[in-house]
Scaffold this motif. Structure first.
Motif, PDB file in Angstrom:
ATOM      1  N   ALA A   1     -12.803   4.906  -1.424  1.00 16.24           N
ATOM      2  CA  ALA A   1     -11.611   5.284  -0.655  1.00 16.24           C
ATOM      3  C   ALA A   1     -10.616   4.133  -0.519  1.00 16.24           C
ATOM      4  O   ALA A   1      -9.439   4.365  -0.234  1.00 16.24           O
ATOM      5  N   GLY A   2     -11.076   2.891  -0.697  1.00 14.34           N
ATOM      6  CA  GLY A   2     -10.166   1.747  -0.609  1.00 14.34           C
ATOM      7  C   GLY A   2     -10.465   0.797   0.530  1.00 14.34           C
ATOM      8  O   GLY A   2      -9.610   0.000   0.918  1.00 14.34           O
ATOM      9  N   LYS A   3     -11.690   0.823   1.045  1.00 13.31           N
ATOM     10  CA  LYS A   3     -12.038  -0.029   2.192  1.00 13.31           C
ATOM     11  C   LYS A   3     -11.960  -1.512   1.823  1.00 13.31           C
ATOM     12  O   LYS A   3     -11.344  -2.307   2.541  1.00 13.31           O
ATOM     13  N   ARG A   4     -12.563  -1.886   0.710  1.00 17.65           N
ATOM     14  CA  ARG A   4     -12.586  -3.305   0.351  1.00 17.65           C
ATOM     15  C   ARG A   4     -11.190  -3.800  -0.027  1.00 17.65           C
ATOM     16  O   ARG A   4     -10.842  -4.957   0.227  1.00 17.65           O
ATOM     17  N   THR A   5     -10.390  -2.942  -0.630  1.00 18.62           N
ATOM     18  CA  THR A   5      -9.013  -3.327  -0.961  1.00 18.62           C
ATOM     19  C   THR A   5      -8.224  -3.637   0.305  1.00 18.62           C
ATOM     20  O   THR A   5      -7.453  -4.609   0.371  1.00 18.62           O
TER      21      THR A   5
ATOM     22  N   PHE B   1       0.828  -1.204   0.000  1.00 15.06           N
ATOM     23  CA  PHE B   1       0.000   0.000   0.000  1.00 15.06           C
ATOM     24  C   PHE B   1       0.866   1.260   0.000  1.00 15.06           C
ATOM     25  O   PHE B   1       1.882   1.331   0.704  1.00 15.06           O
ATOM     26  N   VAL B   2       0.444   2.218  -0.798  1.00 13.35           N
ATOM     27  CA  VAL B   2       1.092   3.525  -0.830  1.00 13.35           C
ATOM     28  C   VAL B   2       0.179   4.577  -0.221  1.00 13.35           C
ATOM     29  O   VAL B   2       0.567   5.354   0.647  1.00 13.35           O
ATOM     30  N   LEU B   3      -1.084   4.574  -0.652  1.00 11.30           N
ATOM     31  CA  LEU B   3      -2.038   5.595  -0.202  1.00 11.30           C
ATOM     32  C   LEU B   3      -2.345   5.466   1.295  1.00 11.30           C
ATOM     33  O   LEU B   3      -2.266   6.431   2.033  1.00 11.30           O
ATOM     34  N   HIS B   4      -2.694   4.261   1.731  1.00  9.77           N
ATOM     35  CA  HIS B   4      -3.049   4.038   3.138  1.00  9.77           C
ATOM     36  C   HIS B   4      -1.951   3.239   3.840  1.00  9.77           C
ATOM     37  O   HIS B   4      -2.237   2.280   4.563  1.00  9.77           O
ATOM     38  N   LYS B   5      -0.734   3.657   3.628  1.00 12.43           N
ATOM     39  CA  LYS B   5       0.417   2.912   4.160  1.00 12.43           C
ATOM     40  C   LYS B   5       0.379   2.820   5.684  1.00 12.43           C
ATOM     41  O   LYS B   5       0.667   1.764   6.262  1.00 12.43           O
ATOM     42  N   GLY B   6       0.022   3.905   6.374  1.00  9.88           N
ATOM     43  CA  GLY B   6      -0.022   3.888   7.835  1.00  9.88           C
ATOM     44  C   GLY B   6      -1.021   2.867   8.356  1.00  9.88           C
ATOM     45  O   GLY B   6      -0.723   2.098   9.283  1.00  9.88           O
ATOM     46  N   ILE B   7      -2.218   2.842   7.742  1.00  8.88           N
ATOM     47  CA  ILE B   7      -3.244   1.882   8.154  1.00  8.88           C
ATOM     48  C   ILE B   7      -2.764   0.457   7.879  1.00  8.88           C
ATOM     49  O   ILE B   7      -2.891  -0.434   8.727  1.00  8.88           O
ATOM     50  N   ALA B   8      -2.209   0.247   6.684  1.00  4.77           N
ATOM     51  CA  ALA B   8      -1.754  -1.090   6.304  1.00  4.77           C
ATOM     52  C   ALA B   8      -0.651  -1.589   7.237  1.00  4.77           C
ATOM     53  O   ALA B   8      -0.649  -2.753   7.653  1.00  4.77           O
ATOM     54  N   ASP B   9       0.291  -0.722   7.586  1.00  6.35           N
ATOM     55  CA  ASP B   9       1.384  -1.122   8.498  1.00  6.35           C
ATOM     56  C   ASP B   9       0.841  -1.512   9.864  1.00  6.35           C
ATOM     57  O   ASP B   9       1.287  -2.494  10.465  1.00  6.35           O
ATOM     58  N   ASN B  10      -0.127  -0.751  10.375  1.00  6.82           N
ATOM     59  CA  ASN B  10      -0.700  -1.062  11.682  1.00  6.82           C
ATOM     60  C   ASN B  10      -1.469  -2.379  11.666  1.00  6.82           C
ATOM     61  O   ASN B  10      -1.412  -3.154  12.622  1.00  6.82           O
ATOM     62  N   LEU B  11      -2.195  -2.636  10.562  1.00 10.03           N
ATOM     63  CA  LEU B  11      -2.916  -3.897  10.448  1.00 10.03           C
ATOM     64  C   LEU B  11      -1.949  -5.078  10.382  1.00 10.03           C
ATOM     65  O   LEU B  11      -2.194  -6.137  10.977  1.00 10.03           O
ATOM     66  N   LYS B  12      -0.839  -4.888   9.672  1.00  8.34           N
ATOM     67  CA  LYS B  12       0.162  -5.947   9.552  1.00  8.34           C
ATOM     68  C   LYS B  12       0.750  -6.285  10.934  1.00  8.34           C
ATOM     69  O   LYS B  12       0.922  -7.457  11.285  1.00  8.34           O
TER      70      LYS B  12
ATOM     71  N   CYS C   1     -12.214   0.419  15.073  1.00  9.10           N
ATOM     72  CA  CYS C   1     -12.721   1.308  14.013  1.00  9.10           C
ATOM     73  C   CYS C   1     -11.561   1.947  13.263  1.00  9.10           C
ATOM     74  O   CYS C   1     -10.704   2.577  13.875  1.00  9.10           O
ATOM     75  N   VAL C   2     -11.542   1.773  11.949  1.00  7.30           N
ATOM     76  CA  VAL C   2     -10.455   2.272  11.110  1.00  7.30           C
ATOM     77  C   VAL C   2     -11.034   3.238  10.079  1.00  7.30           C
ATOM     78  O   VAL C   2     -11.844   2.844   9.236  1.00  7.30           O
ATOM     79  N   ARG C   3     -10.621   4.483  10.155  1.00  2.68           N
ATOM     80  CA  ARG C   3     -11.095   5.490   9.193  1.00  2.68           C
ATOM     81  C   ARG C   3     -10.251   5.427   7.933  1.00  2.68           C
ATOM     82  O   ARG C   3      -9.019   5.541   7.981  1.00  2.68           O
ATOM     83  N   VAL C   4     -10.923   5.243   6.796  1.00  3.66           N
ATOM     84  CA  VAL C   4     -10.257   5.186   5.496  1.00  3.66           C
ATOM     85  C   VAL C   4     -10.658   6.447   4.730  1.00  3.66           C
ATOM     86  O   VAL C   4     -11.761   6.538   4.185  1.00  3.66           O
ATOM     87  N   ALA C   5      -9.770   7.428   4.741  1.00  2.63           N
ATOM     88  CA  ALA C   5     -10.083   8.722   4.126  1.00  2.63           C
ATOM     89  C   ALA C   5     -10.010   8.643   2.603  1.00  2.63           C
ATOM     90  O   ALA C   5      -9.263   7.831   2.035  1.00  2.63           O
ATOM     91  N   ALA C   6     -10.783   9.501   1.955  1.00  2.00           N
ATOM     92  CA  ALA C   6     -10.720   9.589   0.494  1.00  2.00           C
ATOM     93  C   ALA C   6      -9.392  10.213   0.069  1.00  2.00           C
ATOM     94  O   ALA C   6      -8.880  11.102   0.749  1.00  2.00           O
ATOM     95  N   PRO C   7      -8.819   9.765  -1.019  1.00  2.44           N
ATOM     96  CA  PRO C   7      -7.562  10.357  -1.477  1.00  2.44           C
ATOM     97  C   PRO C   7      -7.775  11.774  -1.975  1.00  2.44           C
ATOM     98  O   PRO C   7      -8.847  12.122  -2.479  1.00  2.44           O
ATOM     99  N   SER C   8      -6.750  12.598  -1.836  1.00  2.00           N
ATOM    100  CA  SER C   8      -6.824  13.968  -2.353  1.00  2.00           C
ATOM    101  C   SER C   8      -6.734  13.962  -3.870  1.00  2.00           C
ATOM    102  O   SER C   8      -6.317  12.969  -4.494  1.00  2.00           O
ATOM    103  N   SER C   9      -7.102  15.069  -4.479  1.00  2.00           N
ATOM    104  CA  SER C   9      -7.027  15.181  -5.945  1.00  2.00           C
ATOM    105  C   SER C   9      -5.597  15.002  -6.429  1.00  2.00           C
ATOM    106  O   SER C   9      -5.345  14.400  -7.486  1.00  2.00           O
TER     107      SER C   9
END
Length: 342
Positions: free
Chosen positions: A46-50, A16-27, A186-194
């Motif tokens: 935003a990438g929740k299912r991914t 993951f690049v966009l949600h790297k912080g979330i992915a690292d914590n889940l790992k 609870c994990v917030r998955v924010a929408a990517p910026s433009s």
């Protein structure tokens, strides 16, 4: 050929690049052996299912990607009657994914109870993958569940936690009851910026030929319009049909096209909003061509669409509410024409 959205999405948490912080914590969480019930929330796309699929792969390995799609009949024994229904699930040997909100009404609570009980009875036995003997139930759009279903979900989460973990997604966390939220990570998955979206698009464009745009115009121009998706073009065609004729026969034809879109998994809320935008475009053109026409119907039609979008959340069959919106639009548009130009 795989869709680019699927081809370039990350399959593992460490990609993951966009949600790297979330992915690292889940790992790290999986590495410790702690796998609580989890609720991913954030806007559509935003990438929740991914993230969910990458989490499953982290827990179970590549076997979680060997999925099958089944439409299974369920017979649920109730105190006074039998409830028979069909529900489409996506599953592997380690997880089941479904959208219980599609059942509609108060029946969704029985579906949640029955599937969780079924999962708890059939635990995965392959301890070589490192799992702890539990299956995962992925519930999409839990914010669409009835209040009764959410109350039932809270109780079954506790009762079957030894053999089943819940991984849930939703767009609006405020519609999920506090007792359910409090039992989840609870994990917030924010929408990517433009800027981030643009960067990813450039990365894909450098690797692909962008065939559709090249056919339209080569070499590419900076102001070149992006071709709409097939479903968007189809909705624009439906809007044209509605504006061209307001009759029972035309409504019947439009209903068939709406069914096609729903059968191809276009979300009903997205369908209704896109149809409204296409109708407003055509109303804009008509009003500009006849500036003296009164009254202006655009605000009335927007309010009408908002009302039926709300009913979509409460009702059982999306086609009923979308078709009702079309019928109301046809009636009001015809009356507006008679008033303004008659």
């Amino acid at each position: 050929m795989a869709l680019w959205a699927d081809k370039y999405q990350p399959k593992a948490l460490d990609k993951f690049v966009l949600h790297k912080g979330i992915a690292d914590n889940l790992k790290k969480l999986v590495a410790t052996g702690d796998c609580p019930h989890t609720l991913f929330y954030g806007p559509p796309g935003a990438g929740k299912r991914t993230l969910v699929m990458a989490l499953l792969r982290e827990i179970y390995g590549p076997g979680a990607e060997k999925i099958r799609v089944e439409t299974r009949p369920w017979t649920i024994e109730l105190p006074t009657r039998k409830l028979e229904l069909e529900l489409t699930t996506v599953s592997s040997n380690y997880h089941v994914e479904l959208s219980p909100g599609d059942v509609g009404g108060s029946n969704d609570r029985y579906v949640v109870q029955e599937i969780i009980k079924d999962l708890a009875k059939n635990r995965p036995l392959d301890v070589a993958t490192g799992n702890k003997g539990f299956k995962v139930l992925v519930l999409n759009e839990v914010d669409r569940l009835s209040r009764e279903a959410q109350q039932s979900l809270r109780r079954t989460m506790e009762k079957y936690s030894a053999g089943c973990r819940l991984v849930m997604t939703c767009a609006n966390i405020s519609k999920v009851m506090d007792p359910v939220r409090s039992r989840c990570l609870c994990v917030r998955v924010a929408a990517p910026s433009s800027e981030v979206v643009q960067e990813q698009l450039y990365a894909v464009a450098r690797k692909e030929a962008l065939q559709v745009c090249r056919v339209q115009q080569c070499p590419l121009r900076e102001d070149q319009a992006v071709a709409p998706a097939d479903w968007e073009a189809y909705i624009a065609e439906i809007a044209g049909d509605i504006m061209a004729e307001q009759s029972a026969k035309k409504l019947y034809q439009v209903r068939g096209k709406l069914y096609e879109l729903l059968a191809n998994c276009i979300p009903p809320e997205l369908l209704l909003r896109t149809l409204l935008l296409e109708l407003l475009k055509k109303l804009d053109d008509e009003i500009k061509a006849r500036p003296r026409a009164t009254p202006d119907p655009r605000a009335d039609i927007t309010e009408l669409a908002a009302r039926y979008e709300h009913r979509l959340q409460e009702g059982q069959k999306p086609i009923f509410h979308i078709e009702a919106f079309v019928a109301q639009f046809m009636s009001r548009y015809k009356n507006w024409q008679l008033t303004a130009f008659g």
